[in-house]
Motif scaffolding. Structure first.
Motif, PDB file in Angstrom:
ATOM      1  N   ILE A  79     -32.873   9.838  25.989  1.00  0.00           N
ATOM      2  CA  ILE A  79     -33.165   9.699  27.408  1.00  0.00           C
ATOM      3  C   ILE A  79     -32.058  10.361  28.204  1.00  0.00           C
ATOM      4  CG2 ILE A  79     -33.411   8.016  29.276  1.00  0.00           C
ATOM      5  CD1 ILE A  79     -34.570   6.117  27.242  1.00  0.00           C
ATOM      6  N   PRO A  80     -32.380  11.180  29.216  1.00  0.00           N
ATOM      7  CA  PRO A  80     -31.338  11.823  30.009  1.00  0.00           C
ATOM      8  C   PRO A  80     -30.436  10.792  30.655  1.00  0.00           C
ATOM      9  CG  PRO A  80     -33.514  12.722  30.508  1.00  0.00           C
ATOM     10  CD  PRO A  80     -33.723  11.518  29.656  1.00  0.00           C
ATOM     11  N   GLY A  81     -29.195  11.195  30.903  1.00  0.00           N
ATOM     12  CA  GLY A  81     -28.245  10.323  31.567  1.00  0.00           C
ATOM     13  C   GLY A  81     -28.663  10.034  32.990  1.00  0.00           C
ATOM     14  N   THR A  82     -28.021   9.047  33.613  1.00  0.00           N
ATOM     15  CA  THR A  82     -28.434   8.625  34.945  1.00  0.00           C
ATOM     16  C   THR A  82     -27.773   9.427  36.058  1.00  0.00           C
ATOM     17  OG1 THR A  82     -26.687   6.958  34.933  1.00  0.00           O
ATOM     18  CG2 THR A  82     -28.852   6.278  34.152  1.00  0.00           C
ATOM     19  N   SER A  83     -26.815  10.262  35.761  1.00  0.00           N
ATOM     20  CA  SER A  83     -26.117  10.996  36.812  1.00  0.00           C
ATOM     21  C   SER A  83     -26.978  12.153  37.308  1.00  0.00           C
ATOM     22  CB  SER A  83     -24.778  11.527  36.283  1.00  0.00           C
ATOM     23  OG  SER A  83     -25.002  12.343  35.145  1.00  0.00           O
ATOM     24  N   GLY A  84     -27.942  11.831  38.168  1.00  0.00           N
ATOM     25  CA  GLY A  84     -28.795  12.860  38.735  1.00  0.00           C
ATOM     26  C   GLY A  84     -29.974  13.234  37.862  1.00  0.00           C
ATOM     27  N   GLN A  85     -30.055  12.697  36.637  1.00  0.00           N
ATOM     28  CA  GLN A  85     -31.119  13.087  35.721  1.00  0.00           C
ATOM     29  C   GLN A  85     -32.233  12.037  35.636  1.00  0.00           C
ATOM     30  OE1 GLN A  85     -31.161  16.140  34.173  1.00  0.00           O
ATOM     31  NE2 GLN A  85     -29.416  16.504  35.507  1.00  0.00           N
ATOM     32  N   SER A  86     -31.878  10.759  35.784  1.00  0.00           N
ATOM     33  CA  SER A  86     -32.885   9.720  35.651  1.00  0.00           C
ATOM     34  C   SER A  86     -33.921   9.820  36.763  1.00  0.00           C
ATOM     35  CB  SER A  86     -32.216   8.344  35.692  1.00  0.00           C
ATOM     36  OG  SER A  86     -33.197   7.336  35.762  1.00  0.00           O
ATOM     37  N   LEU A  87     -35.158   9.456  36.418  1.00  0.00           N
ATOM     38  CA  LEU A  87     -36.247   9.485  37.386  1.00  0.00           C
ATOM     39  C   LEU A  87     -36.452   8.133  38.059  1.00  0.00           C
ATOM     40  CD1 LEU A  87     -38.827  11.594  35.344  1.00  0.00           C
ATOM     41  CD2 LEU A  87     -37.141  12.389  37.009  1.00  0.00           C
ATOM     42  N   ALA A  88     -35.508   7.211  37.877  1.00  0.00           N
ATOM     43  CA  ALA A  88     -35.658   5.878  38.450  1.00  0.00           C
ATOM     44  C   ALA A  88     -35.826   5.943  39.966  1.00  0.00           C
ATOM     45  CB  ALA A  88     -34.465   5.002  38.089  1.00  0.00           C
ATOM     46  N   ARG A  89     -35.088   6.808  40.619  1.00  0.00           N
ATOM     47  CA  ARG A  89     -35.183   6.912  42.083  1.00  0.00           C
ATOM     48  C   ARG A  89     -36.569   7.388  42.496  1.00  0.00           C
ATOM     49  NH1 ARG A  89     -33.991  11.214  45.460  1.00  0.00           N
ATOM     50  NH2 ARG A  89     -33.637  10.651  47.639  1.00  0.00           N
ATOM     51  N   THR A  90     -37.131   8.321  41.759  1.00  0.00           N
ATOM     52  CA  THR A  90     -38.475   8.810  42.078  1.00  0.00           C
ATOM     53  C   THR A  90     -39.519   7.735  41.810  1.00  0.00           C
ATOM     54  OG1 THR A  90     -37.902  11.126  41.686  1.00  0.00           O
ATOM     55  CG2 THR A  90     -40.220  10.534  41.475  1.00  0.00           C
ATOM     56  N   ARG A  91     -39.360   6.976  40.745  1.00  0.00           N
ATOM     57  CA  ARG A  91     -40.300   5.890  40.480  1.00  0.00           C
ATOM     58  C   ARG A  91     -40.235   4.840  41.584  1.00  0.00           C
ATOM     59  NH1 ARG A  91     -38.335   6.650  35.199  1.00  0.00           N
ATOM     60  NH2 ARG A  91     -37.099   4.720  35.278  1.00  0.00           N
ATOM     61  N   GLU A  92     -39.033   4.517  42.040  1.00  0.00           N
ATOM     62  CA  GLU A  92     -38.884   3.559  43.133  1.00  0.00           C
ATOM     63  C   GLU A  92     -39.550   4.090  44.401  1.00  0.00           C
ATOM     64  OE1 GLU A  92     -35.323   1.164  45.535  1.00  0.00           O
ATOM     65  OE2 GLU A  92     -34.836   2.562  43.913  1.00  0.00           O
ATOM     66  N   TRP A  93     -39.374   5.368  44.663  1.00  0.00           N
ATOM     67  CA  TRP A  93     -40.015   5.988  45.831  1.00  0.00           C
ATOM     68  C   TRP A  93     -41.532   5.926  45.704  1.00  0.00           C
ATOM     69  CZ3 TRP A  93     -43.182  10.344  45.863  1.00  0.00           C
ATOM     70  CH2 TRP A  93     -43.506  10.845  47.121  1.00  0.00           C
ATOM     71  N   ALA A  94     -42.033   6.208  44.508  1.00  0.00           N
ATOM     72  CA  ALA A  94     -43.481   6.195  44.293  1.00  0.00           C
ATOM     73  C   ALA A  94     -44.054   4.805  44.557  1.00  0.00           C
ATOM     74  CB  ALA A  94     -43.809   6.648  42.875  1.00  0.00           C
ATOM     75  N   LEU A  95     -43.334   3.752  44.168  1.00  0.00           N
ATOM     76  CA  LEU A  95     -43.819   2.384  44.374  1.00  0.00           C
ATOM     77  C   LEU A  95     -43.984   2.064  45.858  1.00  0.00           C
ATOM     78  CD1 LEU A  95     -41.784   0.404  41.687  1.00  0.00           C
ATOM     79  CD2 LEU A  95     -44.218   0.961  41.634  1.00  0.00           C
ATOM     80  N   SER A  96     -43.211   2.714  46.702  1.00  0.00           N
ATOM     81  CA  SER A  96     -43.322   2.475  48.145  1.00  0.00           C
ATOM     82  C   SER A  96     -44.341   3.401  48.798  1.00  0.00           C
ATOM     83  CB  SER A  96     -41.952   2.657  48.813  1.00  0.00           C
ATOM     84  OG  SER A  96     -41.511   3.997  48.718  1.00  0.00           O
ATOM     85  N   HIS A  97     -44.975   4.278  48.006  1.00  0.00           N
ATOM     86  CA  HIS A  97     -45.969   5.212  48.543  1.00  0.00           C
ATOM     87  C   HIS A  97     -47.269   5.162  47.737  1.00  0.00           C
ATOM     88  CE1 HIS A  97     -42.230   6.777  50.277  1.00  0.00           C
ATOM     89  NE2 HIS A  97     -42.962   7.407  51.175  1.00  0.00           N
TER      90      HIS A  97
END
Length: 319
Positions: free
Chosen positions: A208-226
């Motif tokens: 799994i890619p590292g979290t320093s700018g590579q993780s998609l967690a931020r995009t998943r969180e954004w998707a949940l609000s849209h």
């Protein structure tokens, strides 16, 4: 799926069977998750012989309740344990008797071996920790072992993989009993993902890619609000500043499944919450969760839950 939910006036009797060599993490999971709803679940810890029980990690734990607890339980949970210390015959008989009486049987990690030893998994599909799936299949050939999933719900009998998959299964049980809002509340207290489907992979074979700018967690969180908006892969990839191909590959690496399936699960979960907490029309719920029409929501909802939005609302709406 038929619910074995506690009644509005009586707490559901939940017995946790602690076997020699118990995995303390697995033992803690049902206590934490079901303990988040103390008015709904009455938890009792029991062991084949009341007294001191050694844990896999070397600690000694003390319990005062015996196997008769299983015969009064609505749900029995068996945490993982040291497979070099097989359950005694009385414990297997008690599990079999509890099942025959109609209790719901749940195992976490290697707890599946106890259910299998009691004959409760014969003819069913089950899972356990990925390191023990081959052993379970060899020892109990009448069981169809799925080595890849987080948990398996066979109605009266449910099994999970190891460690955090036990959290997912216990939250799934609460979702069956009380709906998504209650399960999400328990997940928040446990600081756990509110909903990972049972079919998600136990582990990801690629790194799994590292979290320093590579993780998609931020995009998943954004998707949940849209969720009420169209969210094609190209839009998600653009948010993550990645090509569509790279985004899709990394999404599978991080979640174990494709974006479309993840979005559908999230939309169904949001639909459940809306049906539980407000009197929106089915058409309005469909619009808010991004499924477009009432007909599409009904079809998708029924496939995911086995019931209709209207029936779900009648069961779980708490207003």
């Amino acid at each position: 799926m038929e619910s074995t939910a506690p009644s509005a006036t009586t707490a559901h009797a939940l017995a946790v069977l602690v076997l020699d060599g118990v995995v303390t993490f697995d033992l803690g999971v049902p206590l934490m998750v079901f303990g988040a709803l103390p008015a709904d679940y009455r938890i009792t810890l029991c062991t084949p012989k009341p007294g001191t029980v050694p844990s896999l990690e070397g600690m000694s734990l003390s319990f005062s309740h015996g196997l008769d607890t299983l015969l009064r339980a609505d749900t029995v949970v068996v945490p993982g344990y040291d497979l070099n210390k097989p359950p005694p015959a009385p414990a297997l008989r008690a599990l079999h008797q509890a099942h025959a009486r109609g209790a719901r049987m749940v195992s976490i990690c290697t707890g599946a071996f106890a259910l299998a030893g009691a004959g409760l998994l014969d003819g069913l599909t089950a899972t356990t920790h990925w390191r023990a799936t081959d052993r379970l299949a060899q020892k109990h050939p009448a069981v169809t072992v799925d080595p890849d999933v987080l948990y398996v719900d066979q109605g009266q009998v449910l099994t999970s993989a190891g460690a955090s998959a036990g959290l997912d299964l216990c939250l799934h049980v609460i979702r069956r009993d009380h709906g998504a809002t209650a399960a999400n509340a328990a997940a928040r207290l446990a600081v756990a993902a509110p909903h990972r489907t049972g079919g998600q992979s136990q582990y990801i074979k690629r790194s799994i890619p590292g979290t320093s700018g590579q993780s998609l967690a931020r995009t998943r969180e954004w998707a949940l609000s849209h969720l009420g908006e169209p969210l094609p892969v190209r839009r998600l990839a653009r948010h993550a500043a990645l090509s569509e191909r790279t985004f899709a590959r990394r999404f599978v690496e991080e979640t174990g499944g494709p974006p479309a399936q993840w979005l559908l699960t999230a939309r169904i979960d949001l639909a459940k919450q809306l049906l539980e907490s407000a009197d929106h029309s089915v058409e309005e719920v469909a619009r808010r969760v991004g499924l477009g029409t009432a007909a599409n929501l009904r079809a998708r909802f029924h496939k995911a839950t086995g019931t209709s939005p209207s029936s779900y609302r009648q069961t779980f709406n708490r207003q």
